[in-house]
Scaffold this active site. Structure first.
Site, PDB file in Angstrom:
ATOM      1  N   ASN A 186      -3.551   6.120  -1.649  1.00 31.94           N
ATOM      2  CA  ASN A 186      -3.268   6.472  -0.566  1.00 31.94           C
ATOM      3  C   ASN A 186      -2.592   7.860  -0.066  1.00 31.94           C
ATOM      4  O   ASN A 186      -2.891   8.273   0.980  1.00 31.94           O
ATOM      5  CB  ASN A 186      -2.403   5.266   0.221  1.00 31.94           C
ATOM      6  CG  ASN A 186      -3.049   4.024   0.452  1.00 31.94           C
ATOM      7  OD1 ASN A 186      -4.289   4.205   1.100  1.00 31.94           O
ATOM      8  ND2 ASN A 186      -2.580   3.096   0.244  1.00 31.94           N
ATOM      9  N   HIS A 242      -1.106  -2.691  -7.217  1.00 31.89           N
ATOM     10  CA  HIS A 242      -1.899  -2.220  -5.880  1.00 31.89           C
ATOM     11  C   HIS A 242      -3.231  -2.617  -6.256  1.00 31.89           C
ATOM     12  O   HIS A 242      -3.933  -1.697  -6.879  1.00 31.89           O
ATOM     13  CB  HIS A 242      -1.540  -0.874  -5.686  1.00 31.89           C
ATOM     14  CG  HIS A 242      -2.024  -0.392  -4.339  1.00 31.89           C
ATOM     15  ND1 HIS A 242      -2.183   0.798  -4.092  1.00 31.89           N
ATOM     16  CD2 HIS A 242      -2.468  -1.408  -3.234  1.00 31.89           C
ATOM     17  CE1 HIS A 242      -2.956   0.849  -2.824  1.00 31.89           C
ATOM     18  NE2 HIS A 242      -2.940  -0.350  -2.368  1.00 31.89           N
ATOM     19  N   SER A 297       0.825  -1.356   0.051  1.00 28.36           N
ATOM     20  CA  SER A 297      -0.102   0.015   0.016  1.00 28.36           C
ATOM     21  C   SER A 297       0.863   1.329  -0.069  1.00 28.36           C
ATOM     22  O   SER A 297       0.322   2.222  -0.305  1.00 28.36           O
ATOM     23  CB  SER A 297      -0.973  -0.060   1.311  1.00 28.36           C
ATOM     24  OG  SER A 297      -1.560  -1.147   1.420  1.00 28.36           O
ATOM     25  N   GLU A 346      -3.681  -0.090  -9.115  1.00 30.75           N
ATOM     26  CA  GLU A 346      -2.760   1.102  -9.592  1.00 30.75           C
ATOM     27  C   GLU A 346      -1.401   0.517  -9.790  1.00 30.75           C
ATOM     28  O   GLU A 346      -0.799  -0.398  -8.949  1.00 30.75           O
ATOM     29  CB  GLU A 346      -2.795   1.639  -8.034  1.00 30.75           C
ATOM     30  CG  GLU A 346      -2.114   3.092  -8.124  1.00 30.75           C
ATOM     31  CD  GLU A 346      -1.911   3.785  -6.724  1.00 30.75           C
ATOM     32  OE1 GLU A 346      -2.148   3.050  -5.656  1.00 30.75           O
ATOM     33  OE2 GLU A 346      -2.068   5.215  -6.630  1.00 30.75           O
TER      34      GLU A 346
END
Ligand SMILES: NC(=O)c1ccc[n+]([C@@H]2O[C@H](COP(=O)([O-])OP(=O)(O)OC[C@H]3O[C@@H](n4cnc5c(N)ncnc54)[C@H](O)[C@@H]3O)[C@@H](O)[C@H]2O)c1
Length: 282
Positions: A189, A139, A118, A151
């Site tokens: 994130n 991701h 992450s 991602e």
């Protein structure tokens, strides 16, 4: 690409294994913990049943998907044939660095090494291998069989050819890949975690109650879940770890984690997985 090895059979690893196997790939799923593998197999079975009951897949596809997955507790035998390894082990830099070192030694020269991290730098993971051009971030989002985004994180040395291969592979899973560069938090994130941290600050400062904060974001911004509930689902320890990566990576005080978040993590209130977070799940 035919043989995919997935390392870590937790929340993400079992979802990634399910998705590849459903699309006809041969999947080797590894975990150091035999119990985690048993749980993962149960979860995949239950999630396939859900898809079957909704008419998303046929009975034959369910059976074939299960046949396409083999489980292992040792890395060596599970990676010898891999075209792609996706590391989805615990979010811990030392665990991941030692896994990438080991994978680099055990895998074929052409094997691509991906991480589902992450927040940990792909460039850093690549730096402990002799193949930094073939290391990339993939991701996936939770729950993997349902969420469409992948991602794709291009490390500093990731080659264009490897990036294109992973973009195409993600499309073959029915996903929509989005390419981003390797900076702290990537895109997902970097944007999500400051929002969650700000929601926690708003609660900490008494601007509004937890339900009110979540309602504003659900009803006003059409978010399917409010940020405090989402933090509970992700895990408050995981949120704190990612916010610290942003804080360390950018050195900017705007990423300082809210003291309430730190207190809750220290108190073991980690969200849904411990049955207590901002909300109660007992
Ligand atoms: N949970 C999420 O919503 C989410 C979303 C996107 C990305 N991620 C990332 O995915 C990765 C996995 O997260 P998770 O939520 O599935 O974690 P998890 O704790 O559910 O599962 C991790 C698994 O890895 C296993 N493991 C640890 N060290 C290992 C090793 N050396 N070899 C083999 N297996 C090992 C553990 O036994 C465990 O079963 C992390 O990098 C996390 O940041 C998580």
């Amino acid at each position: 690409m035919k043989n995919i090895t997935i390392i870590g059979s937790g929340t993400m690893g079992n979802g990634i294994a399910h998705t590849f196997a459903q699309h006809g790939f041969q999947v080797s799923l590894i975990d150091i913990n035999q119990k985690a593998l048993i749980e993962a197999t149960k979860t995949i079975n239950a999630n396939l049943d859900r898809q079957l009951n909704k008419g998303v897949i046929s009975f034959d596809l369910k059976e074939q998907t299960l046949k396409n997955i083999k489980t292992f507790t040792s890395i060596k035998e599970a990676v010898s044939n891999a075209d792609l390894v996706i590391e989805a082990a615990t979010e811990n830099i030392d665990t991941k660095l030692s896994l990438f070192q080991e994978l680099d030694k055990l895998c074929k020269q052409e094997t691509i090494l991906a991480s589902n991290t992450s927040s940990i730098s792909i460039t850093k993971l690549a730096s402990v291998t002799n193949r930094p051009d073939r290391v990339i971030g993939m991701h996936f989002m939770n729950p993997v069989p349902i969420m469409i985004l992948v991602e794709v994180i291009r490390g500093y040395n990731t080659s264009k050819r490897v990036t294109e291969t992973i973009m195409e592979l993600s499309k073959s899973l029915g996903k929509t890949p989005v390419e981003v560069n390797d900076y702290p938090g990537f895109i997902a994130n970097r944007i999500l975690m400051p929002m969650i941290n700000e929601a926690i600050y708003a609660l900490y400062e008494g601007v509004a109650g937890k339900e009110e904060i979540d309602q504003v974001m659900k009803l006003g911004m059409a978010h399917p879940m409010g940020p405090l509930q989402l933090a509970d689902f992700i895990g408050l320890d995981v949120c704190l770890a990612i916010i610290k990566v942003l804080q360390d990576g950018f050195g900017n005080p705007k990423y300082a984690p809210c003291p309430l978040l730190v207190n809750m993590v220290n108190a073991g209130r980690l969200g849904k997985k411990t049955k207590q977070g901002f909300y109660n799940y007992e």
